[in-house]
Design an enzyme around this catalytic site. Sequence first.
Site, PDB file in Angstrom:
ATOM      1  N   HIS A   1       0.838  -1.204   0.000  1.00 14.26           N
ATOM      2  CA  HIS A   1       0.000   0.000   0.000  1.00 14.26           C
ATOM      3  C   HIS A   1       0.873   1.254   0.000  1.00 14.26           C
ATOM      4  O   HIS A   1       0.629   2.198  -0.763  1.00 14.26           O
ATOM      5  CB  HIS A   1      -0.910  -0.022   1.235  1.00 14.26           C
ATOM      6  CG  HIS A   1      -1.740   1.205   1.418  1.00 14.26           C
ATOM      7  ND1 HIS A   1      -3.025   1.324   0.934  1.00 14.26           N
ATOM      8  CD2 HIS A   1      -1.470   2.392   2.033  1.00 14.26           C
ATOM      9  CE1 HIS A   1      -3.510   2.513   1.243  1.00 14.26           C
ATOM     10  NE2 HIS A   1      -2.581   3.183   1.914  1.00 14.26           N
ATOM     11  N   GLU A   2       1.892   1.268   0.850  1.00 11.12           N
ATOM     12  CA  GLU A   2       2.767   2.441   0.939  1.00 11.12           C
ATOM     13  C   GLU A   2       3.615   2.603  -0.320  1.00 11.12           C
ATOM     14  O   GLU A   2       3.808   3.725  -0.805  1.00 11.12           O
ATOM     15  CB  GLU A   2       3.660   2.346   2.183  1.00 11.12           C
ATOM     16  CG  GLU A   2       2.920   2.232   3.505  1.00 11.12           C
ATOM     17  CD  GLU A   2       1.880   3.314   3.710  1.00 11.12           C
ATOM     18  OE1 GLU A   2       2.024   4.418   3.133  1.00 11.12           O
ATOM     19  OE2 GLU A   2       0.905   3.059   4.435  1.00 11.12           O
TER      20      GLU A   2
ATOM     21  N   HIS B   1       1.542   4.202  -2.919  1.00 11.10           N
ATOM     22  CA  HIS B   1       1.446   5.658  -2.748  1.00 11.10           C
ATOM     23  C   HIS B   1       2.611   6.346  -3.463  1.00 11.10           C
ATOM     24  O   HIS B   1       2.427   7.351  -4.158  1.00 11.10           O
ATOM     25  CB  HIS B   1       1.485   6.029  -1.258  1.00 11.10           C
ATOM     26  CG  HIS B   1       0.147   6.092  -0.601  1.00 11.10           C
ATOM     27  ND1 HIS B   1      -0.916   6.796  -1.126  1.00 11.10           N
ATOM     28  CD2 HIS B   1      -0.303   5.562   0.572  1.00 11.10           C
ATOM     29  CE1 HIS B   1      -1.962   6.683  -0.317  1.00 11.10           C
ATOM     30  NE2 HIS B   1      -1.619   5.935   0.714  1.00 11.10           N
TER      31      HIS B   1
ATOM     32  N   GLU C   1      -6.371   6.857  -1.412  1.00 12.94           N
ATOM     33  CA  GLU C   1      -6.295   5.656  -0.576  1.00 12.94           C
ATOM     34  C   GLU C   1      -6.864   4.444  -1.302  1.00 12.94           C
ATOM     35  O   GLU C   1      -6.292   3.351  -1.258  1.00 12.94           O
ATOM     36  CB  GLU C   1      -7.037   5.877   0.750  1.00 12.94           C
ATOM     37  CG  GLU C   1      -6.301   6.740   1.747  1.00 12.94           C
ATOM     38  CD  GLU C   1      -4.922   6.201   2.062  1.00 12.94           C
ATOM     39  OE1 GLU C   1      -4.796   4.995   2.383  1.00 12.94           O
ATOM     40  OE2 GLU C   1      -3.956   6.976   1.973  1.00 12.94           O
TER      41      GLU C   1
END
Length: 287
Positions: free
Chosen positions: A139-140, A143, A220
């Site tokens: 997820h990071e 980003h 997100e």
Amino acid sequence: MKRIFLLIATNLAVLLVASIVMSILGVNTSTMGGLLVFAAIFGFGGAFISLAISKWMAKKTMGCEVITTPRDSTERWLVETVARQAKQAGIKMPEVAIYQSSDMNAFATGPSKDNSLVAVSTGLLYGMSQDEIEGVLAHEVSHVANGDMVTLTLIQGVVNTFVIFAARVVAGIINNFVSSNDEEGEGLGMFAYMAVVFVLDMLFGILASIIVAYFSRIREYKADEGAARLAGKGKMIAALERLRQGPESTAMPAQMSAFGINGKRSMAEMMMSHPPLEKRIAALRAS
């Protein structure tokens, strides 16, 4: 009370410095064009300065310990996992760090895709399974790969410009109205005008934060989708389920929380930087 005083003092100091700088540059803020230039310089300037120092600020404020040489198998696995995911995503290897916190959280920051930091809390590192952590790391990394730091900086610059511009336009209208109804035609006076600008900055700032939060929630969902591609949908859902079962995360500094895995919960969803975990899980399952 002390925080309110510091906020007021900071705002007045920024206005004073801004006025001096604009005078030196010869920008006439009494005209709409001059005011717009003034607003854009300070609106985008502040946002991009925050972006430029984001890694440094994260390390200082969160006490991040960057892993240069892994000390154990856990740190080695952490670095190797981020390296593998970064290669999959087509970005330069981010710095990997650990910070002390009982919260299960993580964040990504940095001025560009090739100059970034991924940090995880000790609470997450020792409170989740490797599959769940892999989902969080993906997820990071997503980003970073999606360029979310720059995207939200541009959005922040636009809304900052709006706040600065709109607050002073409305304050000018109020000043002109008071002046037209004042026998001496003096208007609000310098301190009253600055007080009105301060109040309007706060009011428009709340509206601006709602706009930024909206775009943050969209990013997100995109990062969750990216994580599902990098680590697998099951691992990302498992990570979100684990976060949903855990205690509420305490707030991180704003520049990190927007790119964290677990946002602070709020009764007013429109003020949240992250969608509710239930909605994120449902979106992944439906994808």
